[in-house]
Write a protein that holds these residues in place. Structure first.
Motif, mmCIF file in Angstrom:
data_model
loop_
_atom_site.group_PDB
_atom_site.id
_atom_site.type_symbol
_atom_site.label_atom_id
_atom_site.label_comp_id
_atom_site.label_asym_id
_atom_site.label_seq_id
_atom_site.Cartn_x
_atom_site.Cartn_y
_atom_site.Cartn_z
ATOM 1 N N VAL A 175 7.985 27.457 -11.271
ATOM 2 C CA VAL A 175 8.548 27.298 -12.621
ATOM 3 C C VAL A 175 7.457 27.280 -13.686
ATOM 4 C CG1 VAL A 175 8.591 24.753 -12.727
ATOM 5 C CG2 VAL A 175 10.344 26.101 -13.933
ATOM 6 N N TYR A 178 6.941 30.990 -14.160
ATOM 7 C CA TYR A 178 8.183 31.657 -14.560
ATOM 8 C C TYR A 178 8.540 31.334 -16.010
ATOM 9 C CZ TYR A 178 13.219 32.836 -14.339
ATOM 10 O OH TYR A 178 14.478 33.352 -14.561
ATOM 11 N N ARG A 182 9.314 34.150 -18.929
ATOM 12 C CA ARG A 182 10.635 34.257 -19.535
ATOM 13 C C ARG A 182 10.588 34.006 -21.041
ATOM 14 N NH1 ARG A 182 13.385 37.589 -16.885
ATOM 15 N NH2 ARG A 182 14.791 36.885 -15.239
ATOM 16 N N LEU A 207 6.199 36.964 -9.400
ATOM 17 C CA LEU A 207 7.306 36.864 -10.350
ATOM 18 C C LEU A 207 7.241 37.990 -11.384
ATOM 19 C CD1 LEU A 207 7.304 33.002 -10.858
ATOM 20 C CD2 LEU A 207 9.161 34.330 -9.844
ATOM 21 N N GLU A 311 15.847 25.629 -16.028
ATOM 22 C CA GLU A 311 14.931 26.734 -15.772
ATOM 23 C C GLU A 311 14.367 26.668 -14.356
ATOM 24 O OE1 GLU A 311 12.123 29.106 -18.828
ATOM 25 O OE2 GLU A 311 11.590 26.999 -18.531
ATOM 26 N N VAL A 315 14.633 29.629 -11.591
ATOM 27 C CA VAL A 315 13.564 30.299 -10.852
ATOM 28 C C VAL A 315 13.826 30.228 -9.352
ATOM 29 C CG1 VAL A 315 11.955 28.332 -10.682
ATOM 30 C CG2 VAL A 315 11.074 30.656 -10.684
ATOM 31 N N CYS A 319 14.023 33.648 -7.251
ATOM 32 C CA CYS A 319 13.196 33.895 -6.072
ATOM 33 C C CYS A 319 14.065 34.253 -4.865
ATOM 34 C CB CYS A 319 12.339 32.674 -5.758
ATOM 35 S SG CYS A 319 10.971 32.419 -6.923
#
Length: 366
Positions: A175, A178, A182, A207, A311, A315, A319
């Motif tokens: 996270v 990620y 994002r 990612l 969030e 993630v 994944c």
């Protein structure tokens, strides 16, 4: 109360050793978890050794936790006994500020900020005054332990498609990388640079590639060039001036995963107009940079902290959908001090994950 065993640092200079303590039983909105696996994060090392000057001892690290629900409070509806769940970097926040209302609990604006999974709130003034690790009715001890009791809102669902042991590092390393990808809207076709190829860098590459980006890894270690290529990316040595100059104005986004303070000047020229350089790995002070370099390209130098609860679930699901997982090595808890040495020296090419069966056996043998 629930008898528990963990591994704790009692001083900044001490090895982690067994610590017996108690967890409270689940309240109405809480979940009791039998810990199965816990990832080893570089932040654990920093915290145990008081590198940030805020550690409250004894310190039981661990915030990449996967386990199975053993009991739930009367008002819990999202989780049930037997569910496979995860707990990341936070176990509570004020729930009243604008950040919490926006699902960005990692930026909680309450008086103590968010409550970290171990070592208490991010502004642990009250704990520092008392000299104890107590917060409310429980010690804020982390996932290097046999069990955990957490508010249901801060408990994540582990998708069935994810390998159980590999899911643990996604709760922090996943996270943490990620979230900025994002937030800065990295998309298919973007050129993304990843600085560093440790535990965070590995997840960042995987990612970004799953998002469709063209990825380049920047490293100071020649041996990691081959590792970058195995991940389907290009590797560039930061000391290779010709290679760095050839990449000027090529990148939409650069993410730094280096866990220590480092120079950012070499990377600013590599950004396109309106490009962003974002650091996630270092809480230390960063060396100076040329503001002219930023101004002339309307470039951005920024930072990002972990990710909110929604969030983090996102993630995990991402994944599972895209087949993304960290490279891990399973270790028994009894090898944690040797693992710390390797994390500190950078002599690790994967993410350590502790099998908590080793701790439960130690508890049974005691």
């Amino acid at each position: 109360m629930i008898k528990a065993l963990g591994y704790a640092a009692k001083h900044s200079f001490s090895r982690l050793k067994p610590l017996e303590f108690e967890r409270h039983e689940a309240g109405a909105d809480e979940v009791e978890i039998d810990v199965l696996y816990c990832g080893v994060c570089h932040s654990d090392v920093h915290q145990a050794e008081n590198d940030w000057g805020n550690t409250v001892y004894p310190c039981v690290p661990g915030h990449e936790i996967v386990g199975r629900v053993t009991n739930v409070g009367g008002s819990v509806s999202q989780h049930a006994v037997g569910d496979l769940v995860g707990v990341g970097c936070m176990i509570d926040s004020c729930q009243e500020c604008s950040s919490c209302h926006a699902g960005e609990e990692q930026y909680c604006e309450g008086p103590n900020a968010f409550l970290a999974t171990y070592n208490g709130p991010m502004k642990p003034a009250a704990m520092a005054k008392t000299g104890t690790n107590m917060y409310g009715r429980d010690n804020t001890y982390g996932g290097y332990s046999t069990s955990l009791t957490v508010k249901d809102k801060f408990v994540l669902k582990i998708p069935a498609a994810l390998p159980v042991e590999a899911a643990a590092p996604i709760l922090c390393a996943g996270v943490t990388t990620y979230s900025p990808l994002r937030h800065w809207k990295v998309k298919s076709g973007d050129k993304v640079g990843i600085v560093g190829l440790g535990g965070l860098g590995d997840m960042a590459v995987k990612l970004a590639r799953a998002m469709g980006a063209e990825v380049t890894v920047f490293t100071t270690t020649k041996e990691k060039i081959a590792e970058a290529e195995k991940l389907g990316t290009r590797g560039v040595l930061q000391s290779d001036k010709d290679a760095m100059e050839a990449l000027e104005a090529q990148f939409d986004f650069i993410l730094s995963t280096i866990p220590e303070g480092h120079k950012v000047d070499p990377f600013i020229p590599l950004l396109k107009r309106d490009g962003s350089y974002v650091a996630v790995g270092a809480l230390a002070q960063m060396p100076g940079y040329s503001n002219q370099q930023l101004i002339m390209g309307r470039k951005t130098l920024s930072g990002s902290s972990i990710g909110g609860i929604a969030e983090t679930q996102e993630v995990l699901d991402f994944c599972a959908e895209h087949g993304v997982a960290p490279d891990i090595q399973i270790i028994p808890i009894q090898e944690i001090n040797e693992a710390y040495k390797k994390v500190k020296s950078g002599d690790v090419r994967f993410r350590y994950v502790i099998d908590m069966a080793s701790l439960k056996q130690e508890m049974a043998d005691a």
